[in-house]
Write a protein that holds these residues in place. Structure first.
Motif, PDB file in Angstrom:
ATOM      1  N   THR A  25       5.181  18.263  -3.995  1.00  0.00           N
ATOM      2  CA  THR A  25       6.576  18.464  -3.981  1.00  0.00           C
ATOM      3  C   THR A  25       7.547  16.894  -4.233  1.00  0.00           C
ATOM      4  OG1 THR A  25       6.920  17.796  -1.546  1.00  0.00           O
ATOM      5  CG2 THR A  25       6.349  20.054  -2.145  1.00  0.00           C
ATOM      6  N   VAL A  26       8.569  17.006  -4.154  1.00  0.00           N
ATOM      7  CA  VAL A  26       9.377  15.631  -4.662  1.00  0.00           C
ATOM      8  C   VAL A  26       9.256  14.622  -3.240  1.00  0.00           C
ATOM      9  CG1 VAL A  26      10.991  16.905  -6.015  1.00  0.00           C
ATOM     10  CG2 VAL A  26      11.513  16.543  -3.796  1.00  0.00           C
ATOM     11  N   ALA A  27       8.662  15.158  -2.393  1.00  0.00           N
ATOM     12  CA  ALA A  27       8.586  14.297  -1.074  1.00  0.00           C
ATOM     13  C   ALA A  27       8.047  13.114  -1.360  1.00  0.00           C
ATOM     14  CB  ALA A  27       7.930  15.019  -0.095  1.00  0.00           C
ATOM     15  N   LEU A  28       6.839  13.127  -2.369  1.00  0.00           N
ATOM     16  CA  LEU A  28       6.047  11.940  -2.641  1.00  0.00           C
ATOM     17  C   LEU A  28       6.719  11.094  -3.689  1.00  0.00           C
ATOM     18  CD1 LEU A  28       2.360  13.356  -2.783  1.00  0.00           C
ATOM     19  CD2 LEU A  28       3.871  12.261  -0.913  1.00  0.00           C
ATOM     20  N   ASP A  29       7.861  11.545  -4.545  1.00  0.00           N
ATOM     21  CA  ASP A  29       8.377  10.878  -5.550  1.00  0.00           C
ATOM     22  C   ASP A  29       8.674   9.144  -5.115  1.00  0.00           C
ATOM     23  OD1 ASP A  29       8.354  13.205  -7.153  1.00  0.00           O
ATOM     24  OD2 ASP A  29      10.066  13.477  -7.006  1.00  0.00           O
ATOM     25  N   PRO A  30       9.310   8.999  -3.975  1.00  0.00           N
ATOM     26  CA  PRO A  30       9.704   7.633  -3.633  1.00  0.00           C
ATOM     27  C   PRO A  30       8.467   6.575  -3.969  1.00  0.00           C
ATOM     28  CG  PRO A  30      10.657   9.078  -2.047  1.00  0.00           C
ATOM     29  CD  PRO A  30       9.362   9.901  -2.951  1.00  0.00           C
ATOM     30  N   PHE A  31       7.369   7.019  -3.752  1.00  0.00           N
ATOM     31  CA  PHE A  31       6.149   5.885  -4.137  1.00  0.00           C
ATOM     32  C   PHE A  31       6.109   5.477  -5.652  1.00  0.00           C
ATOM     33  CE2 PHE A  31       3.819   8.297  -0.447  1.00  0.00           C
ATOM     34  CZ  PHE A  31       3.962   7.256   0.212  1.00  0.00           C
TER      35      PHE A  31
ATOM     36  N   ALA B 181       1.048  -1.271  -0.235  1.00  0.00           N
ATOM     37  CA  ALA B 181       0.013   0.058   0.155  1.00  0.00           C
ATOM     38  C   ALA B 181       0.959   1.197  -0.020  1.00  0.00           C
ATOM     39  CB  ALA B 181      -0.972   0.074   1.154  1.00  0.00           C
ATOM     40  N   ASN B 182       0.895   2.118  -1.336  1.00  0.00           N
ATOM     41  CA  ASN B 182       1.478   3.200  -1.456  1.00  0.00           C
ATOM     42  C   ASN B 182       0.019   4.047  -0.859  1.00  0.00           C
ATOM     43  OD1 ASN B 182       4.013   2.426  -2.262  1.00  0.00           O
ATOM     44  ND2 ASN B 182       3.368   2.404  -4.050  1.00  0.00           N
ATOM     45  N   GLY B 183       0.434   4.763   0.242  1.00  0.00           N
ATOM     46  CA  GLY B 183      -0.662   5.441   0.853  1.00  0.00           C
ATOM     47  C   GLY B 183      -0.848   7.055   1.226  1.00  0.00           C
ATOM     48  N   ALA B 184      -1.864   7.405   1.356  1.00  0.00           N
ATOM     49  CA  ALA B 184      -2.148   8.779   1.537  1.00  0.00           C
ATOM     50  C   ALA B 184      -3.276   9.042   2.410  1.00  0.00           C
ATOM     51  CB  ALA B 184      -1.984   9.870   0.398  1.00  0.00           C
TER      52      ALA B 184
ATOM     53  N   ALA C 181     -13.073   5.541  -7.280  1.00  0.00           N
ATOM     54  CA  ALA C 181     -13.061   5.636  -8.822  1.00  0.00           C
ATOM     55  C   ALA C 181     -11.869   5.789  -9.599  1.00  0.00           C
ATOM     56  CB  ALA C 181     -13.617   7.285  -9.176  1.00  0.00           C
ATOM     57  N   GLN C 182     -10.607   6.079  -8.656  1.00  0.00           N
ATOM     58  CA  GLN C 182      -9.218   5.895  -9.168  1.00  0.00           C
ATOM     59  C   GLN C 182      -8.638   4.387  -8.848  1.00  0.00           C
ATOM     60  OE1 GLN C 182      -8.244   8.215 -11.194  1.00  0.00           O
ATOM     61  NE2 GLN C 182     -10.042   9.465 -10.772  1.00  0.00           N
ATOM     62  N   GLY C 183      -9.390   3.526  -8.262  1.00  0.00           N
ATOM     63  CA  GLY C 183      -8.952   2.150  -8.150  1.00  0.00           C
ATOM     64  C   GLY C 183      -8.206   2.205  -6.816  1.00  0.00           C
ATOM     65  N   GLN C 184      -8.274   3.359  -5.996  1.00  0.00           N
ATOM     66  CA  GLN C 184      -7.397   3.175  -4.770  1.00  0.00           C
ATOM     67  C   GLN C 184      -8.200   2.318  -3.656  1.00  0.00           C
ATOM     68  OE1 GLN C 184      -7.443   7.415  -5.140  1.00  0.00           O
ATOM     69  NE2 GLN C 184      -5.181   7.725  -5.536  1.00  0.00           N
TER      70      GLN C 184
ATOM     71  N   LEU D  43      -4.024  13.349  -9.118  1.00  0.00           N
ATOM     72  CA  LEU D  43      -2.704  13.346  -8.923  1.00  0.00           C
ATOM     73  C   LEU D  43      -1.904  12.442  -8.163  1.00  0.00           C
ATOM     74  CD1 LEU D  43      -2.887  17.192  -8.377  1.00  0.00           C
ATOM     75  CD2 LEU D  43      -1.881  16.318 -10.583  1.00  0.00           C
ATOM     76  N   LEU D  44      -2.563  11.888  -7.222  1.00  0.00           N
ATOM     77  CA  LEU D  44      -1.888  10.991  -6.152  1.00  0.00           C
ATOM     78  C   LEU D  44      -1.776   9.663  -6.918  1.00  0.00           C
ATOM     79  CD1 LEU D  44      -3.723  12.018  -2.779  1.00  0.00           C
ATOM     80  CD2 LEU D  44      -1.354  12.176  -3.608  1.00  0.00           C
ATOM     81  N   LYS D  45      -2.956   9.357  -7.717  1.00  0.00           N
ATOM     82  CA  LYS D  45      -2.782   8.072  -8.498  1.00  0.00           C
ATOM     83  C   LYS D  45      -1.704   7.976  -9.544  1.00  0.00           C
ATOM     84  CE  LYS D  45      -5.397   4.892 -11.672  1.00  0.00           C
ATOM     85  NZ  LYS D  45      -6.469   4.671 -12.579  1.00  0.00           N
ATOM     86  N   ASN D  46      -1.373   9.217 -10.078  1.00  0.00           N
ATOM     87  CA  ASN D  46      -0.094   9.251 -11.118  1.00  0.00           C
ATOM     88  C   ASN D  46       1.208   9.263 -10.486  1.00  0.00           C
ATOM     89  OD1 ASN D  46      -2.275   9.681 -13.158  1.00  0.00           O
ATOM     90  ND2 ASN D  46      -2.027  11.733 -13.276  1.00  0.00           N
ATOM     91  N   LEU D  47       1.023   9.467  -9.004  1.00  0.00           N
ATOM     92  CA  LEU D  47       2.348   9.522  -8.130  1.00  0.00           C
ATOM     93  C   LEU D  47       2.438   7.919  -7.757  1.00  0.00           C
ATOM     94  CD1 LEU D  47       2.228  12.906  -6.486  1.00  0.00           C
ATOM     95  CD2 LEU D  47       3.758  12.081  -8.104  1.00  0.00           C
ATOM     96  N   GLN D  48       1.537   6.869  -8.063  1.00  0.00           N
ATOM     97  CA  GLN D  48       1.505   5.627  -7.696  1.00  0.00           C
ATOM     98  C   GLN D  48       1.035   5.318  -6.309  1.00  0.00           C
ATOM     99  OE1 GLN D  48       2.565   3.682 -10.016  1.00  0.00           O
ATOM    100  NE2 GLN D  48       2.841   5.546 -11.194  1.00  0.00           N
ATOM    101  N   ILE D  49       0.159   6.584  -5.675  1.00  0.00           N
ATOM    102  CA  ILE D  49      -0.385   6.461  -4.504  1.00  0.00           C
ATOM    103  C   ILE D  49      -1.725   5.186  -4.807  1.00  0.00           C
ATOM    104  CG2 ILE D  49      -1.944   7.400  -2.797  1.00  0.00           C
ATOM    105  CD1 ILE D  49       1.005   7.879  -2.466  1.00  0.00           C
ATOM    106  N   ASN D  50      -1.898   4.161  -4.328  1.00  0.00           N
ATOM    107  CA  ASN D  50      -2.789   3.204  -4.644  1.00  0.00           C
ATOM    108  C   ASN D  50      -3.775   2.910  -3.429  1.00  0.00           C
ATOM    109  OD1 ASN D  50      -1.397   1.557  -2.764  1.00  0.00           O
ATOM    110  ND2 ASN D  50      -0.472   0.297  -4.527  1.00  0.00           N
ATOM    111  N   ALA D  51      -3.498   3.632  -2.289  1.00  0.00           N
ATOM    112  CA  ALA D  51      -4.408   3.378  -1.029  1.00  0.00           C
ATOM    113  C   ALA D  51      -4.674   4.740  -0.481  1.00  0.00           C
ATOM    114  CB  ALA D  51      -3.776   2.705  -0.375  1.00  0.00           C
TER     115      ALA D  51
END
Length: 326
Positions: free
Chosen positions: A320-326, A25-28, A92-95, A56-64
């Motif tokens: 920001t780049v803080a979320l890039d690791p996901f 779970a790459n979550g937010a 709706a984003q599959g999260q 935006l979060l889905k595009n950053l690989q946030i899946n939860a």
């Protein structure tokens, strides 16, 4: 042939669900997002185009997505209807969805676990019923509106218990009873959902040992151990090492998987936060199937929103780049 086709379809669905639950779970936690939007805030992609924050979060690989629930909150934020609104956008984003019950009308954390006003005069027996009914009611409302919930927190940062004073850790027996009523309500609605017990200060192994020994001896039920993690920018590597040690110890002691349900760092330290999160993800994934995921807390919070400065959004509404690791 028709029966064979149905059996194959059922097997395929079971495999898909199994694969989904096995995915890290790459979550937010984005519980503030509807209130922010109502206040006129918008979110933008790297090109400056206004975009749905869930996209935006889905595009950053946030899946939860994690969403908190308050009982009778001022303004309605984080009540059942508000949670459903956000849950539908995530779905709706599959999260995947984690629901976080605070059992309060506002914030619940180690320093405050205030009973909802409507429950203020209730006895312990009544509070046990309140926990069950509130948990069941919210989850059933989500389910009947088409929402699948994968994880449920029974309480938020309950280092010192919940629903004070009756549910304080001065009586693990009382606390375990409240936890178990929440647990039973979750399973009554979503039998396959995992129940999380969540503490603050994931680096503090001594506190985690003390707490989980206490609730275990009192007969509490749980499926996952959740942790908050807000390391200082100047010493994050040390704190990451400590939370890693704690995660391994919790898995070994209680044979339960772990999850970092909150993480954050000051938005002005985005590059440092990126390094910290990269390392934290690596350490959590090193647990294999016992490391379930990591959730960034309110990354969409604009700098200073509600006095909070540990989001991952700059003043222009871009992540920001803080979320890039996901």
């Amino acid at each position: 042939m028709k029966l064979k086709g149905l059996l194959l379809a059922a097997c395929g669905l079971a495999f898909a669900l199994s694969a989904r639950s096995a995915t890290f779970a790459n979550g937010a936690d984005v519980s503030w997002v509807s209130q922010q939007e109502s206040s006129g805030y918008s979110f933008y992609n790297s090109s400056g185009v206004k975009t749905d924050p869930f996209v935006l979060l889905k595009n950053l690989q946030i899946n939860a997505i994690r969403l908190r629930v308050w009982v009778n909150p001022s303004g309605g934020w984080n009540d059942g209807a508000d949670v459903l609104y956000k849950a539908k956008r995530a779905a709706a984003q599959g999260q995947r969805i984690l629901i976080d019950f605070h059992y309060s009308d506002s914030w619940a954390d180690p320093g405050q676990q205030t009973k909802p006003t409507a429950w203020a005069s209730h006895t312990l027996t009544q509070l046990n019923t309140d926990v069950y009914n509130h948990t069941y009611g919210i989850l059933n409302y989500l389910k009947t509106n088409g929402i699948t919930v994968e994880w449920v927190q029974v309480g938020n940062e309950i280092n010192s218990g919940m629903l004070w004073p009756e549910g304080k850790t001065t009586s693990f027996s009382n606390l375990a009873g409240l936890i178990n009523n929440g647990y039973s309500a979750v399973k009554a609605v979503y039998p396959n959902a995992s129940v999380i017990l969540h503490l603050a200060n994931g680096y503090d192994n001594a506190v985690f040992r003390w707490f989980f020994e206490g609730v275990k001896e009192a007969g509490a039920k749980w499926d996952v151990i959740g942790m908050s993690h807000y390391p200082p920018a100047t010493d994050w590597a040390n704190y990451n090492s400590k939370i890693s040690t704690n995660m391994w110890d919790m898995v070994s002691r209680y044979s339960k998987p772990v999850m970092v349900t909150e993480v954050g760092m000051d938005w002005t330290q985005a590059a440092t936060s990126k390094a910290m999160l990269t390392d934290l993800l690596t350490k959590t994934k090193a647990l294999g199937s016992n490391g379930l995921g990591v959730f960034y807390w309110e990354p969409q919070a604009y700098p200073g929103w509600q006095g909070y400065t540990m989001g991952a959004t700059d003043a222009s509404g871009k992540f920001t780049v803080a979320l890039d690791p996901f």
